[in-house]
Design a protein around this motif. Structure first.
Motif, PDB file in Angstrom:
ATOM      1  N   UNK A 179       0.939  -1.085   0.128  1.00 22.79           N
ATOM      2  CA  UNK A 179      -0.107  -0.109   0.076  1.00 22.79           C
ATOM      3  C   UNK A 179       0.962   1.258   0.026  1.00 22.79           C
ATOM      4  N   UNK A 180       1.901   1.290   0.685  1.00 21.05           N
ATOM      5  CA  UNK A 180       3.027   2.405   0.797  1.00 21.05           C
ATOM      6  C   UNK A 180       3.644   2.619  -0.250  1.00 21.05           C
ATOM      7  N   UNK A 181       4.145   1.612  -1.014  1.00 24.68           N
ATOM      8  CA  UNK A 181       4.812   1.544  -2.359  1.00 24.68           C
ATOM      9  C   UNK A 181       3.888   2.190  -3.336  1.00 24.68           C
ATOM     10  N   UNK A 182       2.780   1.564  -3.394  1.00 27.08           N
ATOM     11  CA  UNK A 182       1.910   2.208  -4.529  1.00 27.08           C
ATOM     12  C   UNK A 182       1.506   3.727  -4.275  1.00 27.08           C
ATOM     13  N   UNK A 183       1.413   3.910  -2.947  1.00 31.01           N
ATOM     14  CA  UNK A 183       0.947   5.531  -2.572  1.00 31.01           C
ATOM     15  C   UNK A 183       2.170   6.315  -3.030  1.00 31.01           C
ATOM     16  N   UNK A 184       3.356   5.943  -2.619  1.00 30.67           N
ATOM     17  CA  UNK A 184       4.537   6.725  -3.191  1.00 30.67           C
ATOM     18  C   UNK A 184       4.745   6.710  -4.769  1.00 30.67           C
ATOM     19  N   UNK A 185       4.749   5.682  -5.373  1.00 29.29           N
ATOM     20  CA  UNK A 185       4.730   5.543  -6.839  1.00 29.29           C
ATOM     21  C   UNK A 185       3.575   6.448  -7.512  1.00 29.29           C
ATOM     22  N   UNK A 186       2.412   6.489  -6.906  1.00 30.50           N
ATOM     23  CA  UNK A 186       1.450   7.433  -7.708  1.00 30.50           C
ATOM     24  C   UNK A 186       1.422   8.781  -7.122  1.00 30.50           C
ATOM     25  N   UNK A 187       2.499   9.114  -6.450  1.00 31.77           N
ATOM     26  CA  UNK A 187       2.330  10.598  -5.858  1.00 31.77           C
ATOM     27  C   UNK A 187       2.369  11.780  -7.073  1.00 31.77           C
ATOM     28  N   UNK A 188       3.146  11.430  -8.211  1.00 33.41           N
ATOM     29  CA  UNK A 188       3.034  12.284  -9.140  1.00 33.41           C
ATOM     30  C   UNK A 188       1.633  12.405  -9.817  1.00 33.41           C
ATOM     31  N   UNK A 189       1.009  11.407  -9.762  1.00 34.91           N
ATOM     32  CA  UNK A 189      -0.424  11.355 -10.559  1.00 34.91           C
ATOM     33  C   UNK A 189      -1.412  12.109  -9.564  1.00 34.91           C
ATOM     34  N   UNK A 190      -1.441  12.087  -8.344  1.00 33.78           N
ATOM     35  CA  UNK A 190      -2.365  12.793  -7.406  1.00 33.78           C
ATOM     36  C   UNK A 190      -2.113  14.252  -7.723  1.00 33.78           C
ATOM     37  N   UNK A 191      -0.645  14.565  -7.843  1.00 38.12           N
ATOM     38  CA  UNK A 191      -0.609  16.091  -7.829  1.00 38.12           C
ATOM     39  C   UNK A 191      -0.601  16.557  -9.254  1.00 38.12           C
ATOM     40  N   UNK A 192      -1.222  15.758 -10.091  1.00 39.84           N
ATOM     41  CA  UNK A 192      -1.234  16.228 -11.667  1.00 39.84           C
ATOM     42  C   UNK A 192       0.282  16.633 -12.101  1.00 39.84           C
ATOM     43  N   UNK A 193       1.173  16.098 -11.873  1.00 40.41           N
ATOM     44  CA  UNK A 193       2.487  16.142 -12.377  1.00 40.41           C
ATOM     45  C   UNK A 193       2.702  15.463 -13.463  1.00 40.41           C
ATOM     46  N   UNK A 194       1.958  14.144 -13.613  1.00 40.13           N
ATOM     47  CA  UNK A 194       2.290  13.212 -14.916  1.00 40.13           C
ATOM     48  C   UNK A 194       0.779  12.695 -14.882  1.00 40.13           C
ATOM     49  N   UNK A 195       0.422  11.985 -16.261  1.00 41.06           N
ATOM     50  CA  UNK A 195      -0.721  11.302 -16.560  1.00 41.06           C
ATOM     51  C   UNK A 195      -0.527   9.627 -16.277  1.00 41.06           C
ATOM     52  N   UNK A 196       0.435   9.185 -16.260  1.00 40.95           N
ATOM     53  CA  UNK A 196       0.674   7.776 -16.094  1.00 40.95           C
ATOM     54  C   UNK A 196       1.931   7.455 -15.320  1.00 40.95           C
ATOM     55  N   UNK A 197       1.801   6.696 -14.500  1.00 43.81           N
ATOM     56  CA  UNK A 197       2.863   6.013 -13.688  1.00 43.81           C
ATOM     57  C   UNK A 197       4.391   5.949 -14.378  1.00 43.81           C
ATOM     58  N   UNK A 198       4.321   5.402 -15.582  1.00 40.41           N
ATOM     59  CA  UNK A 198       5.468   5.235 -16.514  1.00 40.41           C
ATOM     60  C   UNK A 198       6.127   6.622 -17.160  1.00 40.41           C
ATOM     61  N   UNK A 199       5.087   7.703 -16.750  1.00 40.68           N
ATOM     62  CA  UNK A 199       5.496   9.057 -17.452  1.00 40.68           C
ATOM     63  C   UNK A 199       5.978   9.888 -16.177  1.00 40.68           C
ATOM     64  N   UNK A 200       6.026   9.355 -14.880  1.00 41.13           N
ATOM     65  CA  UNK A 200       6.474  10.148 -13.785  1.00 41.13           C
ATOM     66  C   UNK A 200       7.923  10.076 -13.671  1.00 41.13           C
ATOM     67  N   UNK A 201       8.744  11.235 -14.065  1.00 43.56           N
ATOM     68  CA  UNK A 201      10.109  11.282 -13.801  1.00 43.56           C
ATOM     69  C   UNK A 201      10.566  11.261 -12.615  1.00 43.56           C
TER      70      UNK A 201
END
Length: 323
Positions: A179-201
């Motif tokens: 749960x924590x790993x997914x939360x960390x990996x999805x941070x940029x999506x929740x912040x509207x920095x990226x549109x997909x996990x694989x695009x999160x620099x």
């Protein structure tokens, strides 16, 4: 009063911890300052390079990370067995990558013959360094201090760049970990920095996806090794494909900002970990808000409190998320 760090982090309880460092004084770790228009995006590379470098020095594995505009998330695994297997020379060579060490330790690694009194000093130093190389506080210090110094030079100022203490959460079981790993990996999506996990620099998920395309795993990230079993190698107790599918599906729903459902392939891993699918999205989207210093199933937290003779338990509503 904050609990002492040596009581918050105990490998006997769990080797997995979620750590967060935040900037102070409206300082920007990365991103663009809307007030001045100054971009600090190049600092993301500073952080990622330093983090992955330290993963190759310490006996602490990086499970997940995300470099945000004014804070940093990392999920770490303390690998005490690996540290205990290191020879004197390997401990010293690793330590010398980040510090000069002492005159005697440098002589030892250079292959010089030392008198008995000097060897006793080397042995004492190795004992100290070996312990530090499995210490999350030392890991975060070696990560944050060089970044702070470089940022202060660039900003032409002095003083604190990070908050005084990094936040840490003990992840007591597999459910809390994923749960924590997914939360960390999805941070940029929740912040509207990226549109997909694989695009999160500058995130672990992007590095894992890029490596998966060539059927490998990133060298400096803790690998996925599959479900727990006998003679299990050191690594994350999940299948990589299951995790990537879970993060991808969760990210699509979070990005669309609407209620969704998790499909069958992702549901299987949630069932194994006893996480109700209807609460998974809430956990993945609001993990940090909905959890405290201890995270895990109710029985994991009860066991922790019993072992440490703690009567004050976390908020019961938080526990229900992983009940």
């Amino acid at each position: 009063m904050p609990m002492p760090r040596n009581q918050q982090i105990c490998v006997e309880d769990t080797p997995y911890y979620h750590c967060v460092s935040r900037c102070v004084r409206r300082a920007y770790l990365c991103g663009e300052d809307a007030a001045t228009g100054v971009s600090y995006e190049h600092r993301r590379e500073w952080v990622e390079n330093r983090l992955l470098f330290l993963a190759g020095v310490f006996s602490i594995d990086v499970c997940a990370y995300a470099v945000m505009s004014n804070h940093l998330h990392v999920v770490l695994h303390i690998n005490t067995e690996k540290a205990e297997s290191w020879s004197f020379r390997e401990v010293l060579e690793r330590w010398h990558k980040i510090h000069k060490g002492t005159h005697f330790t440098r002589q030892y690694t250079a292959g010089e013959n030392l008198p008995k009194s000097a060897m006793e000093f080397v042995e004492a130093s190795v004992k100290v360094y070996r312990k530090r190389l499995t210490d999350i506080s030392w890991f975060m210090r070696e990560l944050n201090e060089p970044i702070a110094r470089k940022a202060n030079v660039e900003d032409n100022c002095t003083g604190h760049f990070w908050e005084g203490r990094f936040k840490s959460q003990a992840l007591l079981d597999e459910a809390a970990l994923i749960a924590c790993m997914a939360y960390v990996d999805l941070n940029p999506l929740r912040s509207n920095i990226s549109n997909a996990p694989e695009e999160s620099d500058f995130t672990s998920i992007k590095r894992r996806v890029e490596a998966a395309k060539i059927k490998t795993q990133p060298k400096n990230l803790f690998p996925f090794v599959g479900h727990p079993r006998e003679d299990m190698p050191s690594g994350l107790p999940f299948k990589l494909v299951d995790y990537l599918e879970l993060v991808d599906m969760t990210g699509r729903i979070i990005r669309k900002d609407k209620q969704g459902v998790i499909d069958a392939p992702c549901l299987s891993i949630l069932q194994r970990l006893n996480i109700p699918s209807e609460t998974w999205l809430c956990i993945a989207a609001h993990f940090e808000i909905l959890t405290g210093r201890l995270v895990g199933h109710e029985q994991s937290i009860d066991c922790y409190c019993q072992v440490h003779q703690r009567h004050r338990k976390p908020n019961r509503e938080q526990i229900k998320l992983l009940a």
